[in-house]
Design an enzyme around this catalytic site. Structure first.
Site, short mmCIF file in Angstrom:
data_model
loop_
_atom_site.label_atom_id
_atom_site.label_comp_id
_atom_site.label_asym_id
_atom_site.label_seq_id
_atom_site.Cartn_x
_atom_site.Cartn_y
_atom_site.Cartn_z
N HIS A 160 -2.77 7.55 6.31
CA HIS A 160 -2.62 7.19 5.61
C HIS A 160 -4.66 6.10 5.45
CE1 HIS A 160 -1.69 2.92 3.41
NE2 HIS A 160 -2.19 2.42 4.30
N CYS B 275 0.47 -0.86 -0.08
CA CYS B 275 0.19 -0.15 -0.07
C CYS B 275 1.29 1.55 0.01
CB CYS B 275 -0.74 0.24 1.31
SG CYS B 275 -1.64 -1.31 1.63
N PHE C 224 1.06 -2.96 4.48
CA PHE C 224 1.73 -3.79 5.42
C PHE C 224 2.80 -4.90 5.11
CE2 PHE C 224 -3.21 -6.48 4.88
CZ PHE C 224 -3.38 -5.44 5.45
N GLU D 90 -1.97 5.25 13.54
CA GLU D 90 -1.37 6.54 12.68
C GLU D 90 -1.53 7.68 13.48
OE1 GLU D 90 -3.20 6.76 8.88
OE2 GLU D 90 -1.93 8.47 8.37
N LYS E 62 -9.57 7.75 1.36
CA LYS E 62 -9.60 6.81 1.16
C LYS E 62 -11.61 6.45 1.50
CE LYS E 62 -5.66 3.75 1.87
NZ LYS E 62 -4.77 5.62 1.98
N HIS F 115 -9.40 1.93 -1.32
CA HIS F 115 -8.48 2.07 -0.70
C HIS F 115 -7.76 1.28 -2.29
CE1 HIS F 115 -4.25 0.98 0.92
NE2 HIS F 115 -4.09 0.97 1.66
#
Lengths: 397, 96
Positions: free
Chosen positions: A291, A159, A385, A302, A321, A326
């Site tokens: 994110h 990502c 990830f 985050e 998002k 996403h």
């Protein structure tokens, strides 16, 4: 070291098939998350996503080209053409780079080929299956289509792929290694097999993407691409090119801790690193494009990382998002459009799906409607990830 | 007495024993260490192991376990103890 600016932008994403329509949707907080239209939906537990609706590849490519282009490459190529048309670069093509991010490469091509040989018992797949599914296909096709013969390759960091790609392009232009670069990301993994894989992780939301909200219940996937043209500020000024924004800093870190769970230390170091690279104090940041996946774990981590870097100061934060889904390897590139909107027009796109404040996420989230703000400096976060973090710092032109 | 099913070798293996064996394999323990009262967290199952355990249970019993890692309470599948998981699996088998 050269100062690096963006002079072209292009996109195909669930909010729109160009920058202007994407800006409109971001400004209005229109979410493209809807019921998925894909084969065998009844066998999926994930039934929502953000698709590029009404995508007509035959309007962009002839029949011979289409046989060679996976859906994610179609998006990338269309976006790159738009960016190139806007920038009207005069740089030496031999010293112009193409760096594209993707997490899955040609997953829809793989899915179709596997379905043919395994499910349908056929004995052959499309002859161009290999060149279509290559993770580097988008970079290759952009270089061929636009005649760019400098460095060209793809970057894959799940990502964070797009931010790594744009960040590398920034560093190459800044150092003088290349005269200009096309950089961004593309992804198209809304296939039956792709969604089955995501279902297995049990992190997908059944109803909506609600970043940083109380009651958030996971991510919603999207698809699309965005591509930007980067060049030295001096070159852009000399040729009278319109400057969309300046990239002032970039940093990447790795958590070295878990293959799916985020670690706030790695995220904080990436944000602080991007600011240090830009020579800016945290107090200079007016906005963060998070994110913000809408998973319990990411948003909590985050928010902790932001608190560590910015202390008690409220920095207006949004996660788009919730609007375009996403986009995995294309996430950072499409989210950079929202950052451009904030820097150019002082409009911070809203985070949709908000149900109320989560004590675990004490952030200044822009919800409901877009917020008008004086945004001179913004950060764009990507935390993948496997703990791969990449943060871009941008400034108003 | 718990629900029983035909084992692969023709003799009956209880659902409880199969669930314990699956959890034991994921937790890298011996089945006898997986006592009914044990909490899954005490067996050393982290979030990834838990997701793999649920997958193994779904495959073994042809069931679908409602579980979202973001909101574990939403699926109403009790994952607190081995006993709770056995009861949950038996319920899903009965509802199959």
């Amino acid at each position: 070291m050269r100062r690096v600016v963006i002079t072209g932008a292009g996109t195909v994403n669930p909010l729109g098939q160009d920058v202007a329509s994407s800006f409109r949707a971001l400004r209005d907080g229109v979410s493209a998350i809807a019921a998925l239209q894909i084969a065998d939906l009844d066998r999926l537990s994930v039934k929502i996503g953000a698709q590029v609706a009404d995508w007509q590849p035959e309007n962009h490519f002839d029949r011979a080209q289409l046989g060679l282009l996976d859906r994610h490459v179609q998006f990338a190529l269309a976006a790159a053409r738009q960016a190139g048309a806007q920038a009207r670069l005069t740089a030496d093509p031999g010293r112009t780079a193409v760096i594209m991010g993707t997490a899955g490469g040609g997953l829809i091509t793989s899915d179709e080929a596997f379905r043919a040989v395994y499910a349908e018992g056929r004995n052959r797949v499309h002859p161009f299956t290999v060149p279509r599914l290559m993770a580097s296909a988008a970079a290759s096709h952009i270089s061929m289509d636009l005649g760019l013969t400098g460095p060209a390759f793809s970057v894959s960091s799940a990502c964070a792929s797009s931010n790594h790609a744009i960040g590398l392009a920034f560093q190459m232009v800044r150092s003088g290694m290349v005269e200009a670069a096309f950089a961004g990301g593309s992804e198209a993994m809304l296939s039956f097999g792709g969604l089955k894989a995501w279902e297995g992780l049990r992190v997908m939301a059944p109803d909506a993407c609600r970043p940083f909200s109380l009651g958030r219940n996971g991510m919603v996937q999207g698809e699309g691409a965005a591509v930007f043209v980067l060049e030295p500020r001096e070159a852009a000024l000399a040729r009278g090119a319109g400057i969309l924004a300046e990239i002032v800093g970039f940093a990447m870190t790795s958590d070295a801790s878990d293959i799916v769970l985020p670690n706030s230390d790695g995220a904080a170091r990436a944000m602080a690193g991007a600011l240090a690279d830009a020579g800016l104090e945290p107090g200079a940041v007016d906005h963060i494009n998070a994110h913000g996946t809408g998973t319990a774990a990411n948003d909590r981590s985050e928010a902790q990382a932001i608190a560590r870097v910015f202390g008690d100061r409220d920095v207006p934060l949004t996660s788009t998002k919730s609007l375009h889904g996403h986009l995995i390897g294309a996430a950072g590139a499409v989210e950079l459009l929202a950052v451009l909107l904030a820097l150019q027009e002082g409009i911070i796109a809203p985070t949709a799906g908000y149900l109320g404040p989560d004590p675990d996420c004490p952030v200044d989230l822009v919800t409901g409607a877009a917020r008008q703000a004086d945004v001179a400096v913004a950060l764009s976060n990507a935390f993948a990830f496997g703990g791969l973090n990449a943060v871009l710092a941008l400034a108003r032109a | 007495m718990g629900v029983t099913m035909d084992g692969a070798l023709g003799f009956e293996v209880s659902v409880a024993d199969r669930v314990r064996a699956i959890i034991a394999e994921q937790a890298m323990l011996e089945p006898h260490d997986v006592t009914p009262g044990a909490a899954l967290s005490d067996l050393g199952l982290d979030s990834l192991m838990l997701v793999e355990t649920l997958f193994a249970l779904e495959e073994a019993f042809d069931i679908s376990v409602p579980f979202n890692a973001n909101d574990p309470a939403a699926g109403r599948f009790d994952l607190s103890t081995v006993r709770a998981v056995i009861a949950g699996v038996e319920g899903l088998i009965a509802a199959r």
